[in-house]
Design a protein around this motif. Structure first.
Motif, short mmCIF file in Angstrom:
data_model
loop_
_atom_site.label_atom_id
_atom_site.label_comp_id
_atom_site.label_asym_id
_atom_site.label_seq_id
_atom_site.Cartn_x
_atom_site.Cartn_y
_atom_site.Cartn_z
N ASP B 51 0.80 -1.22 0.00
CA ASP B 51 0.00 0.00 0.00
C ASP B 51 0.83 1.27 0.00
O ASP B 51 0.35 2.33 -0.35
N LYS B 342 -4.45 3.54 -4.40
CA LYS B 342 -4.51 2.22 -3.80
C LYS B 342 -5.62 2.13 -2.77
O LYS B 342 -5.51 2.71 -1.69
N GLY B 343 -6.69 1.48 -3.13
CA GLY B 343 -7.69 1.00 -2.20
C GLY B 343 -8.29 1.95 -1.19
O GLY B 343 -7.73 2.98 -0.82
N THR B 344 -9.42 1.56 -0.75
CA THR B 344 -10.22 2.35 0.17
C THR B 344 -9.55 2.52 1.52
O THR B 344 -9.83 3.46 2.23
N TRP B 345 -8.69 1.59 1.87
CA TRP B 345 -8.21 1.59 3.24
C TRP B 345 -6.83 2.19 3.41
O TRP B 345 -6.17 2.01 4.39
N VAL B 346 -6.39 2.91 2.39
CA VAL B 346 -5.06 3.49 2.46
C VAL B 346 -5.12 4.92 2.98
O VAL B 346 -6.00 5.69 2.63
N ASN B 347 -4.19 5.26 3.86
CA ASN B 347 -4.15 6.62 4.41
C ASN B 347 -3.66 7.62 3.37
O ASN B 347 -3.07 7.25 2.37
#
Ligand code: SF4
Ligand code: SF4
Lengths: 250, 399
Positions: B51, B342-347
């Protein structure tokens, strides 16, 4: 030779993540290892704020920086335009992950990115595979990066190489509505409930993907970087393609 | 003369013995821990992730050693290629250290890679000539071979033959290309704006020279128990003159200018991805590197009274090495903390702190370098010069 490409209509996409799940199931992905993802982000500041989403597979770039940097030619551009990773050659240097502007690549060996149990421990592999999921895809082709991957290599979306490569030569469109082509169509396209995804041959002027790009003014993500994605977005009135990658994610 | 040289070599050997034993202990413990982790947990023992930060502390350690090796070769070239004869007393030590630091760098890199052995056949059969990493491998391999030949020639007391001159010049070219390629590896990726541009190659080449200068100052004193009275005459003359400190100070000055110009360009520009510069300037690590690792040593080495004394030279060199280690780390990590899509859960920004295994790898690399250096001191009479070839040989056979 085909030049496979994808078109995603942002006016139709509802952000349901069905494509993400379908891809994970089709390709035996670990939880969190989303070859295809729908990225949610927030634009503007309170109270003028809006939640947006953006589906993002590997762009299978025409001019892929991941291929150029790979020191061992493990990442390569296949004949029909897919960008693939040869798991028998990859040395796990991760340079391709550094050089891909779209953040679509994953390294096998890392901490579980998801909450919950570590699936690699739960479904331990006894051989060279990195894990042994119960929902394994039947196909296995390490030269094209298909199947449950081995240890210490990099993986990414293959445009469902195991399906698409079996399509009869000269096919212009892989349309899930057409029973003759449905089984060759990438899983994310088949599953999309709103029909927001189209898949076809960009080198064929009559293909549906080419028509959509022309009629609805298809654009590409971070085009200024010169990678020339083979994934196009249709923005219409409702959607937009993010101009930056540093949007505040939620 | 013979008695003095025997005395000297006994001093050198006792210091080297102590170093070697400590390095074997430290390297053994850290290496065992690292291997255990790699065998049981694998690369999941690293805190790097798909990530965000893909390359962490091990890559920074590799870059630190590889560039220090290049810098040591450059310093050796002052005498061997450019004819500054006063630097002869440090040439042999520089070359040995260059070999050893490069080997430590390669060792750390090998443990970082997923499949290091595969590289041996996949690189030559792939011939991916557009990859900077391919060329980095080629030039560092050439560099290592030339260094070994150069060291062998010096062991044969051949400093001036045509072959020796040719190898010296070829090695200098190889080292410029190798460090430049390592810079290009980062500088070629347009999607990482904190690294992008030809500046990175130049920055790597020049800061390599700085690390080389610092490393040779530290190890020369270390070899003589931190006491210049133990040194052979020629070396002591060099150590007590202001020649090397002046080269050293110039290199720190150049590095400071490069860091400041890089920072202000980065802070001023608002290109997507350059947020890393704002994070950097808020980080205490950066200020430690900048003030303690560069500004203070620079000031110290500019004082005529301090230039010629051992202690300030030593302190400055230690500070610079520490500062440059931080520099390699923050350069590599800050270029990656703004994630790609990158993805929903990346800060919005990626946190990263090296894992224990990654730290163990860095310590292991350091122990290999220092241990290898001690072996050199024990076996090869690293202070030999063209004028005391026989003494060099005597010491070698005595060892
Ligand atoms: S999106 Fe990234 S991984 Fe996919 S082809 Fe382009 S550069 Fe390569
Ligand atoms: S990680 Fe594998 S595919 Fe990626 S650049 Fe390195 S060798 Fe090539």
């Amino acid at each position: 030779m085909a030049k496979w490409g994808m078109v995603i209509d942002l006016e139709k996409c509802v952000g349901c993540q069905a494509c993400t799940i379908a891809c994970g199931m089709e390709n035996s992905r670990l939880p969190g290892e989303h070859w295809q993802d729908v990225i949610f982000f927030q634009e503007g500041e309170y109270p003028n704020t809006e939640i947006k989403w953006f589906p993002r597979p590997c762009m299978h770039c025409e001019n892929p920086s991941c291929v150029a940097v790979c020191p061992v030619r493990a990442t390569y551009k296949a004949e029909d335009g897919q960008v693939l990773v040869d798991w028998n050659r990859c040395i796990g240097c991760k340079y391709c992950m550094i050089a891909c502007p779209y953040g679509v690549r994953f390294y096998t060996e890392e901490k579980a990115t998801y909450g919950g149990p570590n699936m690699k421990q739960v479904f331990k592999s006894e051989d060279a595979h990195s894990w042994n999921p119960p929902w394994k895809m039947p196909q296995e082709d390490w030269k094209h990066g298909v199947g449950v991957q081995p240890h210490d290599v990099v993986s990414k979306c293959t445009f469902c190489y195991h399906r698409v490569s079996k399509a009869p030569k000269g096919t212009a469109d892989l349309d899930p509505q057409n029973p003759a082509t449905r089984e060759y169509t990438p899983a994310c396209v088949v599953t999309c409930p709103t029909g927001a995804r189209f898949f076809g041959d960009l080198s064929n002027p009559d293909s549906e993907v080419n028509k959509q790009i022309a009629y609805k003014n298809g654009v590409r993500l971070l085009d200024h970087l010169g990678n020339k994605p083979q994934v196009y977005y249709l923005t219409g009135e409702g959607g937009s393609v993010p101009a930056t990658r540093s949007l505040k994610k939620i | 003369m013979a008695t003095k040289s025997t005395e000297i070599s006994s001093h050198v050997r006792s210091a080297a013995n102590a170093w070697l034993v400590s390095c074997i202990i430290v390297g053994g413990i850290s290496g065992a821990y690292m291997l255990y982790q790699l065998m049981t947990v694998g690369h999941a023992a690293f805190n790097t992730s798909s990530d965000g930060v893909n390359w962490g502390l091990p890559i920074a350690t590799y870059v630190f050693f590889a560039l220090t090796s290049s810098g040591l070769s450059m310093i050796a070239s002052l005498a061997m290629v450019f004819g500054f004869k006063q630097f002869y007393p440090i040439v042999k030590r520089c070359i040995w250290l260059a070999i050893i630091t490069l080997a430590s760098g390669f060792a750390v890199l090998a443990f970082e890679l997923g499949h290091p052995f595969r590289m041996l056949w996949a690189m030559p059969t792939g011939m991916q000539v557009v990859s900077p990493m391919f060329w980095m491998g080629v030039f560092y391999t050439i560099d290592l071979v030339l260094l070994i030949i150069k060291f062998y020639l010096i062991m044969q007391d051949d400093w001036h033959s045509n072959l020796s001159k040719f190898i010296g010049a070829a090695s200098f070219v190889a080292v410029i290309l190798a460090s430049g390629m390592l810079g290009l590896l980062f500088g070629s990726v347009a999607m990482r704006p904190m690294w992008f541009g030809s500046f990175t190659s130049i920055y790597y080449m020049l800061t390599a020279a700085l690390c080389g200068a610092a490393a040779i100052v530290v190890t020369t004193y270390m070899a003589f128990d931190f006491d210049s009275r133990n040194m052979p005459d020629e070396l002591r003359t060099l150590a007590e003159s202001d020649q090397l400190p002046k080269v050293f100070a110039t290199l720190i000055g150049i590095t400071l200018v490069m860091i400041v110009t890089r920072m202000w360009t980065g802070l001023w520009s608002n290109l997507d991805g350059l947020e890393g510069f704002h994070i950097l300037i808020k980080s205490p690590l950066f200020w430690i590197e900048f003030l303690l690792g560069l500004v203070i040593p620079f000031w110290m080495l500019l004082q005529p009274s301090m230039q010629v004394r051992m202690r300030p030279q030593m302190i400055a060199a230690f500070l610079v090495l520490g500062g440059m280690f931080i520099n390699r780390y923050e350069f590599i990590v800050s270029g990656q903390i703004v994630p790609m899509f990158k993805g929903t859960w990346v800060n919005s920004l990626e946190p990263y702190f090296p894992s224990t295994t990654e730290w163990a790898m860095a310590v292991f690399g350091l122990a290999v370098a220092l241990g290898g250096y001690a072996i050199g001191e024990k076996l090869f009479h690293l202070s030999a010069t063209p004028n005391n070839g026989t003494a060099g040989k005597l010491a070698t056979s005595a060892a």
